[in-house]
Scaffold this motif. Structure first.
Motif, PDB file in Angstrom:
ATOM      1  N   UNK A   1      -8.168  -8.578  -5.322  1.00 12.11           N
ATOM      2  CA  UNK A   1      -8.191  -8.300  -3.884  1.00 12.11           C
ATOM      3  C   UNK A   1      -9.053  -9.313  -3.146  1.00 12.11           C
ATOM      4  N   UNK A   2     -10.181  -9.694  -3.739  1.00  7.13           N
ATOM      5  CA  UNK A   2     -11.044 -10.705  -3.116  1.00  7.13           C
ATOM      6  C   UNK A   2     -10.316 -12.041  -3.031  1.00  7.13           C
ATOM      7  N   UNK A   3      -9.639 -12.400  -4.088  1.00  3.93           N
ATOM      8  CA  UNK A   3      -8.905 -13.674  -4.082  1.00  3.93           C
ATOM      9  C   UNK A   3      -7.828 -13.714  -3.008  1.00  3.93           C
ATOM     10  N   UNK A   4      -7.182 -12.586  -2.761  1.00  2.65           N
ATOM     11  CA  UNK A   4      -6.070 -12.568  -1.806  1.00  2.65           C
ATOM     12  C   UNK A   4      -6.508 -12.350  -0.361  1.00  2.65           C
ATOM     13  N   UNK A   5      -7.650 -11.684  -0.145  1.00  3.33           N
ATOM     14  CA  UNK A   5      -8.052 -11.350   1.228  1.00  3.33           C
ATOM     15  C   UNK A   5      -9.232 -12.172   1.734  1.00  3.33           C
ATOM     16  N   UNK A   6     -10.025 -12.776   0.836  1.00  5.68           N
ATOM     17  CA  UNK A   6     -11.185 -13.594   1.192  1.00  5.68           C
ATOM     18  C   UNK A   6     -12.114 -12.883   2.181  1.00  5.68           C
ATOM     19  N   UNK A   7     -12.669 -11.738   1.796  1.00  5.73           N
ATOM     20  CA  UNK A   7     -13.559 -11.003   2.702  1.00  5.73           C
ATOM     21  C   UNK A   7     -14.931 -11.673   2.827  1.00  5.73           C
ATOM     22  N   UNK A   8     -15.653 -11.295   3.867  1.00 13.03           N
ATOM     23  CA  UNK A   8     -17.039 -11.746   4.033  1.00 13.03           C
ATOM     24  C   UNK A   8     -18.000 -10.863   3.250  1.00 13.03           C
ATOM     25  N   UNK A   9     -17.609  -9.593   3.056  1.00 20.93           N
ATOM     26  CA  UNK A   9     -18.438  -8.610   2.349  1.00 20.93           C
ATOM     27  C   UNK A   9     -17.529  -7.676   1.566  1.00 20.93           C
ATOM     28  N   UNK A  10     -17.974  -7.299   0.373  1.00 19.10           N
ATOM     29  CA  UNK A  10     -17.295  -6.249  -0.391  1.00 19.10           C
ATOM     30  C   UNK A  10     -18.193  -5.023  -0.378  1.00 19.10           C
ATOM     31  N   UNK A  11     -17.670  -3.917   0.139  1.00 24.44           N
ATOM     32  CA  UNK A  11     -18.399  -2.645   0.129  1.00 24.44           C
ATOM     33  C   UNK A  11     -17.915  -1.875  -1.083  1.00 24.44           C
ATOM     34  N   UNK A  12     -18.785  -1.770  -2.087  1.00 25.66           N
ATOM     35  CA  UNK A  12     -18.386  -1.346  -3.431  1.00 25.66           C
ATOM     36  C   UNK A  12     -19.008  -0.004  -3.825  1.00 25.66           C
TER      37      UNK A  12
END
Length: 219
Positions: free
Chosen positions: A42-53
């Motif tokens: 998901x990070x690779x496809x969306x390139x977020x600034x922050x991951x809320x995990x």
């Protein structure tokens, strides 16, 4: 807009986060995952600034997912989210490279602030549990003898900056307190990270606490 990826196995929680982190407040939810196993893709496809995990998930938990993410090139910072006062799990998130943690139930404006701070390269450690979590972190981390005397390599100004980082100050706040430019502070922070072999601001806060540097006063 701050781009946020949500990773939490509970749809109700994700819905609540969507309501708090919406466009009206300067956030964009670019993706959602119900399990930590999907986080890297998901990070690779969306390139977020922050991951809320989320910390607790049934298949792949937040600690393992964060370890995988921090091994990626240009990985975004991870802000851990949990309903539990689970000191061991939160300490595990710090060891995995999370930029901080908040407890579910945090006020909406505080969560928004935490996400902004982490997106800007800062750290956010919920004060309700920080003391206990750092105590667990210290007693369970792997020994690092090279770093024990590493603080001696810091200049007096770098120690001042690290002390302020340990108190939770942002780069802009440090710049105002020390009457220098934010760019100068950023340079000091980079030197601190390099000299102390620290991966992020949360690790710098832990180091500052461990070595009593937060007790120093800035001139």
């Amino acid at each position: 807009m701050i781009r946020v990826l949500l990773v939490d196995d509970q749809e109700l929680v994700r819905a609540g986060l969507r309501g708090i982190l919406r466009a009206a407040f300067g956030f964009e939810i670019v993706g959602e995952c119900a399990d930590g196993d999907d986080a890297v893709a998901a990070v690779r496809s969306t390139r977020p600034d922050v991951v809320l995990m989320d910390v607790r998930m049934p298949r792949v938990d937040g600690v393992v997912a964060t370890q995988r993410l921090t091994g990626e090139h240009d990985a975004p910072p991870v802000l851990a989210l949990t309903t539990f006062d689970d000191d061991d799990a939160l300490a595990g998130m710090l060891r995995a490279g999370a930029a901080g943690f908040v407890l579910k139930g945090i006020a909406a404006d505080e969560l928004q602030r935490a996400v902004r701070v982490v997106a800007q390269g800062g750290a956010w450690l919920d004060p309700i549990v920080t003391g206990r979590v750092l105590a667990v972190y210290r007693t369970t981390r792997s020994p690092a003898p090279r770093r024990d005397g590493a603080a001696a390599a810091l200049t007096s100004r770098e120690r001042e900056v690290l002390a302020l980082i340990g108190r939770g100050a942002t780069n802009d706040e440090i710049a105002r307190l020390l009457v220098v430019s934010p760019l100068t502070v950023k340079t000091h922070v980079n030197h601190i990270f390099s000299k102390l072999d620290l991966r992020n601001r949360a690790a710098a806060i832990v180091f500052a606490f461990d070595h009593g540097i937060t007790e120093q006063s800035a001139d």
